[in-house]
Design a protein around this motif. Structure first.
Motif, PDB file in Angstrom:
ATOM      1  N   ALA A  71     -49.778 -19.651  19.345  1.00 45.84           N
ATOM      2  CA  ALA A  71     -51.178 -20.104  19.470  1.00 45.84           C
ATOM      3  C   ALA A  71     -51.242 -21.307  20.404  1.00 45.84           C
ATOM      4  CB  ALA A  71     -51.752 -20.450  18.094  1.00 45.84           C
ATOM      5  N   SER A  72     -50.250 -22.190  20.270  1.00 45.78           N
ATOM      6  CA  SER A  72     -50.240 -23.398  21.092  1.00 45.78           C
ATOM      7  C   SER A  72     -50.003 -23.073  22.569  1.00 45.78           C
ATOM      8  CB  SER A  72     -49.142 -24.334  20.562  1.00 45.78           C
ATOM      9  OG  SER A  72     -49.168 -25.528  21.286  1.00 45.78           O
ATOM     10  N   ILE A  73     -49.071 -22.165  22.855  1.00 47.80           N
ATOM     11  CA  ILE A  73     -48.813 -21.865  24.274  1.00 47.80           C
ATOM     12  C   ILE A  73     -49.930 -21.005  24.876  1.00 47.80           C
ATOM     13  CG2 ILE A  73     -46.322 -22.294  24.220  1.00 47.80           C
ATOM     14  CD1 ILE A  73     -45.779 -19.363  23.984  1.00 47.80           C
ATOM     15  N   LEU A  74     -50.606 -20.211  24.031  1.00 48.68           N
ATOM     16  CA  LEU A  74     -51.779 -19.474  24.556  1.00 48.68           C
ATOM     17  C   LEU A  74     -52.891 -20.460  24.925  1.00 48.68           C
ATOM     18  CD1 LEU A  74     -51.962 -16.407  22.109  1.00 48.68           C
ATOM     19  CD2 LEU A  74     -51.285 -16.361  24.521  1.00 48.68           C
ATOM     20  N   ALA A  75     -53.080 -21.482  24.079  1.00 42.04           N
ATOM     21  CA  ALA A  75     -54.100 -22.501  24.388  1.00 42.04           C
ATOM     22  C   ALA A  75     -53.737 -23.212  25.686  1.00 42.04           C
ATOM     23  CB  ALA A  75     -54.196 -23.497  23.234  1.00 42.04           C
ATOM     24  N   GLN A  76     -52.449 -23.484  25.870  1.00 40.13           N
ATOM     25  CA  GLN A  76     -52.026 -24.170  27.099  1.00 40.13           C
ATOM     26  C   GLN A  76     -52.073 -23.227  28.310  1.00 40.13           C
ATOM     27  OE1 GLN A  76     -48.721 -27.108  26.598  1.00 40.13           O
ATOM     28  NE2 GLN A  76     -48.660 -26.248  24.538  1.00 40.13           N
ATOM     29  N   ASP A  77     -51.714 -21.946  28.125  1.00 39.52           N
ATOM     30  CA  ASP A  77     -51.873 -20.973  29.224  1.00 39.52           C
ATOM     31  C   ASP A  77     -53.307 -21.044  29.759  1.00 39.52           C
ATOM     32  OD1 ASP A  77     -49.278 -20.012  28.894  1.00 39.52           O
ATOM     33  OD2 ASP A  77     -49.871 -18.132  27.915  1.00 39.52           O
ATOM     34  N   MET A  78     -54.272 -21.095  28.812  1.00 33.68           N
ATOM     35  CA  MET A  78     -55.684 -21.143  29.224  1.00 33.68           C
ATOM     36  C   MET A  78     -55.992 -22.476  29.923  1.00 33.68           C
ATOM     37  SD  MET A  78     -59.176 -20.853  26.960  1.00 33.68           S
ATOM     38  CE  MET A  78     -58.962 -19.205  26.355  1.00 33.68           C
ATOM     39  N   ALA A  79     -55.508 -23.575  29.363  1.00 39.85           N
ATOM     40  CA  ALA A  79     -55.805 -24.897  29.933  1.00 39.85           C
ATOM     41  C   ALA A  79     -55.177 -25.062  31.318  1.00 39.85           C
ATOM     42  CB  ALA A  79     -55.309 -25.994  28.990  1.00 39.85           C
ATOM     43  N   TYR A  80     -54.028 -24.414  31.555  1.00 41.24           N
ATOM     44  CA  TYR A  80     -53.338 -24.563  32.845  1.00 41.24           C
ATOM     45  C   TYR A  80     -53.693 -23.423  33.813  1.00 41.24           C
ATOM     46  CZ  TYR A  80     -50.460 -27.341  29.602  1.00 41.24           C
ATOM     47  OH  TYR A  80     -50.039 -28.198  28.614  1.00 41.24           O
ATOM     48  N   GLY A  81     -54.464 -22.409  33.314  1.00 42.28           N
ATOM     49  CA  GLY A  81     -54.856 -21.284  34.169  1.00 42.28           C
ATOM     50  C   GLY A  81     -53.683 -20.402  34.568  1.00 42.28           C
ATOM     51  N   ILE A  82     -52.775 -20.115  33.633  1.00 43.05           N
ATOM     52  CA  ILE A  82     -51.613 -19.271  33.958  1.00 43.05           C
ATOM     53  C   ILE A  82     -51.524 -18.077  33.008  1.00 43.05           C
ATOM     54  CG2 ILE A  82     -50.036 -20.856  35.140  1.00 43.05           C
ATOM     55  CD1 ILE A  82     -48.876 -21.457  32.301  1.00 43.05           C
ATOM     56  N   GLN A  83     -50.784 -17.045  33.452  1.00 45.15           N
ATOM     57  CA  GLN A  83     -50.513 -15.845  32.666  1.00 45.15           C
ATOM     58  C   GLN A  83     -49.015 -15.610  32.741  1.00 45.15           C
ATOM     59  OE1 GLN A  83     -52.412 -12.946  31.561  1.00 45.15           O
ATOM     60  NE2 GLN A  83     -54.354 -14.054  31.592  1.00 45.15           N
ATOM     61  N   PRO A  85     -45.491 -13.588  33.160  1.00 44.98           N
ATOM     62  CA  PRO A  85     -45.102 -12.301  33.741  1.00 44.98           C
ATOM     63  C   PRO A  85     -44.797 -11.290  32.628  1.00 44.98           C
ATOM     64  CG  PRO A  85     -43.307 -13.895  33.917  1.00 44.98           C
ATOM     65  CD  PRO A  85     -44.471 -14.625  33.324  1.00 44.98           C
ATOM     66  N   GLU A  86     -44.632 -10.027  32.997  1.00 46.59           N
ATOM     67  CA  GLU A  86     -44.435  -8.953  32.006  1.00 46.59           C
ATOM     68  C   GLU A  86     -43.322  -9.265  30.995  1.00 46.59           C
ATOM     69  OE1 GLU A  86     -47.179  -7.315  31.649  1.00 46.59           O
ATOM     70  OE2 GLU A  86     -45.991  -5.515  31.266  1.00 46.59           O
ATOM     71  N   ASN A  87     -42.167  -9.716  31.483  1.00 48.14           N
ATOM     72  CA  ASN A  87     -41.072 -10.031  30.547  1.00 48.14           C
ATOM     73  C   ASN A  87     -41.498 -11.092  29.533  1.00 48.14           C
ATOM     74  OD1 ASN A  87     -39.133  -8.267  31.426  1.00 48.14           O
ATOM     75  ND2 ASN A  87     -37.957  -9.782  32.627  1.00 48.14           N
ATOM     76  N   GLY A  88     -42.293 -12.043  29.984  1.00 44.27           N
ATOM     77  CA  GLY A  88     -42.752 -13.102  29.079  1.00 44.27           C
ATOM     78  C   GLY A  88     -43.689 -12.548  28.022  1.00 44.27           C
ATOM     79  N   ARG A  89     -44.628 -11.690  28.469  1.00 42.61           N
ATOM     80  CA  ARG A  89     -45.562 -11.076  27.509  1.00 42.61           C
ATOM     81  C   ARG A  89     -44.795 -10.255  26.474  1.00 42.61           C
ATOM     82  NH1 ARG A  89     -47.691  -6.010  26.789  1.00 42.61           N
ATOM     83  NH2 ARG A  89     -46.823  -5.127  28.696  1.00 42.61           N
ATOM     84  N   LEU A  90     -43.857  -9.427  26.951  1.00 43.58           N
ATOM     85  CA  LEU A  90     -43.118  -8.548  26.037  1.00 43.58           C
ATOM     86  C   LEU A  90     -42.236  -9.344  25.079  1.00 43.58           C
ATOM     87  CD1 LEU A  90     -42.161  -5.936  28.767  1.00 43.58           C
ATOM     88  CD2 LEU A  90     -43.692  -5.486  26.828  1.00 43.58           C
ATOM     89  N   ALA A  91     -41.549 -10.370  25.611  1.00 39.49           N
ATOM     90  CA  ALA A  91     -40.652 -11.164  24.753  1.00 39.49           C
ATOM     91  C   ALA A  91     -41.455 -11.914  23.691  1.00 39.49           C
ATOM     92  CB  ALA A  91     -39.826 -12.120  25.606  1.00 39.49           C
ATOM     93  N   ARG A  92     -42.631 -12.427  24.077  1.00 39.85           N
ATOM     94  CA  ARG A  92     -43.479 -13.079  23.060  1.00 39.85           C
ATOM     95  C   ARG A  92     -43.834 -12.078  21.961  1.00 39.85           C
ATOM     96  NH1 ARG A  92     -48.086 -16.501  26.411  1.00 39.85           N
ATOM     97  NH2 ARG A  92     -46.774 -18.181  27.215  1.00 39.85           N
ATOM     98  N   ASN A  93     -44.199 -10.829  22.356  1.00 35.97           N
ATOM     99  CA  ASN A  93     -44.515  -9.803  21.343  1.00 35.97           C
ATOM    100  C   ASN A  93     -43.329  -9.575  20.412  1.00 35.97           C
ATOM    101  OD1 ASN A  93     -47.079  -9.306  22.269  1.00 35.97           O
ATOM    102  ND2 ASN A  93     -46.641  -7.296  23.135  1.00 35.97           N
ATOM    103  N   ILE A  94     -42.135  -9.494  20.982  1.00 32.70           N
ATOM    104  CA  ILE A  94     -40.952  -9.175  20.163  1.00 32.70           C
ATOM    105  C   ILE A  94     -40.646 -10.326  19.195  1.00 32.70           C
ATOM    106  CG2 ILE A  94     -38.480  -8.613  20.219  1.00 32.70           C
ATOM    107  CD1 ILE A  94     -39.098  -7.557  23.179  1.00 32.70           C
ATOM    108  N   ILE A  95     -40.776 -11.552  19.680  1.00 35.48           N
ATOM    109  CA  ILE A  95     -40.504 -12.714  18.806  1.00 35.48           C
ATOM    110  C   ILE A  95     -41.540 -12.753  17.677  1.00 35.48           C
ATOM    111  CG2 ILE A  95     -40.332 -15.241  18.723  1.00 35.48           C
ATOM    112  CD1 ILE A  95     -39.662 -15.095  21.803  1.00 35.48           C
ATOM    113  N   GLY A 206     -46.684 -20.253  30.005  1.00 26.90           N
ATOM    114  CA  GLY A 206     -46.179 -19.490  31.150  1.00 26.90           C
ATOM    115  C   GLY A 206     -45.194 -18.399  30.775  1.00 26.90           C
ATOM    116  N   GLY A 207     -44.760 -18.317  29.515  1.00 26.92           N
ATOM    117  CA  GLY A 207     -43.824 -17.247  29.149  1.00 26.92           C
ATOM    118  C   GLY A 207     -42.838 -17.700  28.109  1.00 26.92           C
ATOM    119  N   ILE A 208     -41.547 -17.418  28.356  1.00 21.43           N
ATOM    120  CA  ILE A 208     -40.468 -17.970  27.528  1.00 21.43           C
ATOM    121  C   ILE A 208     -39.389 -18.502  28.474  1.00 21.43           C
ATOM    122  CG2 ILE A 208     -40.893 -16.402  25.588  1.00 21.43           C
ATOM    123  CD1 ILE A 208     -38.132 -15.075  26.477  1.00 21.43           C
ATOM    124  N   THR A 209     -38.568 -19.435  27.978  1.00 19.87           N
ATOM    125  CA  THR A 209     -37.575 -20.060  28.869  1.00 19.87           C
ATOM    126  C   THR A 209     -36.363 -19.164  29.124  1.00 19.87           C
ATOM    127  OG1 THR A 209     -36.521 -21.153  26.993  1.00 19.87           O
ATOM    128  CG2 THR A 209     -38.164 -22.431  28.199  1.00 19.87           C
TER     129      THR A 209
END
Ligand code: NFE
Ligand code: MG
Length: 502
Positions: A71-83, A85-95, A206-209
């Motif tokens: 929730a926190s990184i989604l709020a920051q994604d919005m505040a920083y105007g970033i999305q 990449p696919e690997n980041g989206r998928l890895a967030r889903n898996i975690i 922005g994703g995961i490290t």
């Protein structure tokens, strides 16, 4: 003449929840949920670097840290105007999937099954499984020495309180032990992508490290296979057995019948495995973030009532007259809402968007001779969690399969001088939102509206009780010394008070 019962703390839930029940004519006529401590995370965050937020908010809870991080990184994604990449989206889903799976398994087996499964059936166990033998000997010694506390799962015991079939009981007890192992497997699957769990290290705007590698993919697949086998062959059949043995619990613990979901498990485009939306009076409407407010007449806060979380304030007021809890009262367009697996399922079933949840859950319901309308109940909540775990496990295989080794999992960003954003996701227990405001590159406001704050909400400014408070009304109480029926209702919501009071 009515009676007032105080149950506190409610056992086998997370944190410190007390319930006050007015009982008259053998059933509950009024209930209060009391969150008994203040924590103040929203205040702690003020003035800090925004990148501290996804780490600090994960410490709100050891059960759902990942979702606070997301929730926190989604709020920051919005505040920083970033999305990401696919690997980041998928890895967030898996975690996030790993967290839901471990949470639902523990909730059913460790926290709730002992309400329904007769654990003393283990005394009849004659096999060689070392876990079962150790449990049998322990139960035997507890019963012989009578050293147990009244809150222990064995006492008091009433006729008809448990499943009677010894084979079902022994199978479920075996799975109770196996569930502890499966929780570890789920945590390991998540940790493959986020370094460690609980409290994920790799979640960042922005994703995961973590870069994605082939060995991570094969490790995650191996863990997921074990989880799939357990969910198919243990969790789903055990929940169905309990549902068949306790049909009365499809009528107990109904709640407000208003359901809210923020959407979770981001698929391609704007789709989610579990879609967002609200169901009020059986009608679906798309989610409107601006309709969320928090009221504080009965919460121990002196901040203004009825604020949207982007303007929310948290000022503790211990001893405030008339207030009875450390929770605010979240409302959606002024209405009380239930959140959680049942709400996600109801929203998915009512959503105009076709989704795989519909077809699978309708099949399971048909096997029990039930309709979606029967789900607003204790048993409906247990069933919704099991169905959801099965859906997540099967989708997770596809998310793992779509990861591309050596492609980026992170998109760089700069923290603006000032900005704002919100992150809406779902935690295992329901709709979770974080709102961030940044000034001078520091957090100037941070607000969390958390699943158990919705469910265990106190009365709002108009005096309308919260979701659990409503679900408790009408519950029959056979023995006022031990209102187990009421506690079963509370547990069906899987409350987490550490989260609720944050
Ligand atoms: Ni502390 Fe939490 C709640 C969940 S919010 S367990 O309520 O699920 O992320
Ligand atoms: Mg809050």
């Amino acid at each position: 003449m009515g009676k007032t019962l105080h149950v506190g703390p409610v056992t086998r839930i997370e944190g410190h929840l007390a319930i006050n029940l007015e009982v008259d004519g053998g059933s509950v006529v009024s209930a209060q949920c009391c969150g008994e401590m203040f924590r103040g995370f929203e205040t702690i965050l003020k003035g800090r670097d925004p990148l501290d937020a996804q780490q600090i908010t994960q410490r709100i809870c050891g059960v759902c840290p990942v979702e606070h991080g997301i929730a926190s990184i989604l709020a920051q994604d919005m505040a920083y105007g970033i999305q990401p990449p696919e690997n980041g989206r998928l890895a967030r889903n898996i975690i996030e999937a790993a967290n839901f799976i471990q949470s639902h398994i523990v909730h059913f087996y460790q926290l709730c099954a002992v309400d329904f499964i007769d654990i003393t059936a283990v005394l009849k166990y004659a096999g060689k499984d070392t876990g079962m033998v150790a449990l049998r000997d322990w139960v035997q010694s507890q019963l012989a020495e009578k050293t147990y506390l009244p809150a222990a799962p064995f006492l008091p015991r009433y006729a008809g309180m448990f499943v009677e079939d010894t084979t079902i009981n022994l199978g479920a007890i075996h799975h109770y032990l196996k569930a502890l192992e499966m929780r570890q497997v789920a945590q390991k699957m998540g940790a493959v992508f986020c370094g460690k769990l609980p409290h994920a290290a790799a979640l960042v705007p922005g994703g995961i490290t973590q870069p994605i590698s082939v060995s991570q993919i094969t490790d995650a697949e191996a863990f997921l296979n074990q989880l799939n086998e357990f969910v198919e062959n243990a969790y789903i059949p055990d929940v169905l057995a309990v549902a068949s043995a306790f049909p009365g619990y499809f009528n107990i613990g109904v709640g407000p019948k208003n359901f809210l979901a923020f959407g979770v498990f981001h698929e391609e485009g704007n789709r989610y495995l579990y879609p967002s939306g609200a169901v009020i009076d059986d009608k679906f409407s798309p989610l409107a973030e601006d309709k969320i407010t928090e009221e504080v007449k009965y919460g121990l806060f002196s901040s203004p009532s009825g604020l949207h979380p982007s303007k929310g304030e948290t000022t503790a007021a211990p001893g405030k007259s008339g207030a009875y809890t450390w929770l605010k009262a979240p409302r959606y367009n002024g209405s009380v809402m239930e959140v959680g697996a049942l709400a996600r399922l109801m929203v998915a079933l009512h959503s105009p968007v076709a989704n795989p949840v519909k077809s699978y859950s309708e099949k399971i319901l048909a096997s029990l001779g039930k309709k979606p309308a029967d789900l607003a109940s204790v048993m409906g909540r247990h069933l919704a969690r099991a169905v959801e775990t099965r859906m997540i496990v099967s989708r997770c295989a596809e998310w793992i399969g779509k990861l591309v080794p050596d492609k980026p999992s992170f998109k760089d960003f700069t923290i603006p001088q000032s900005g704002a954003g919100y992150g809406l996701t779902e935690a295992a227990r329901g709709a979770l939102g974080h709102w961030i405001e940044i000034q001078g590159k520091k957090i100037s406001r941070y607000q969390c509206v958390v699943p158990t704050t919705w469910n265990c909400s106190p009365r709002d400014d108009k005096g309308v009780p919260g979701a659990v408070e409503q679900a408790l009304v009408g519950v029959p109480i056979a023995d006022s010394q031990n209102p187990i029926e009421a506690v079963r209702v509370v547990r069906s919501f899987d409350p987490c008070l550490a989260c609720a009071v944050h």
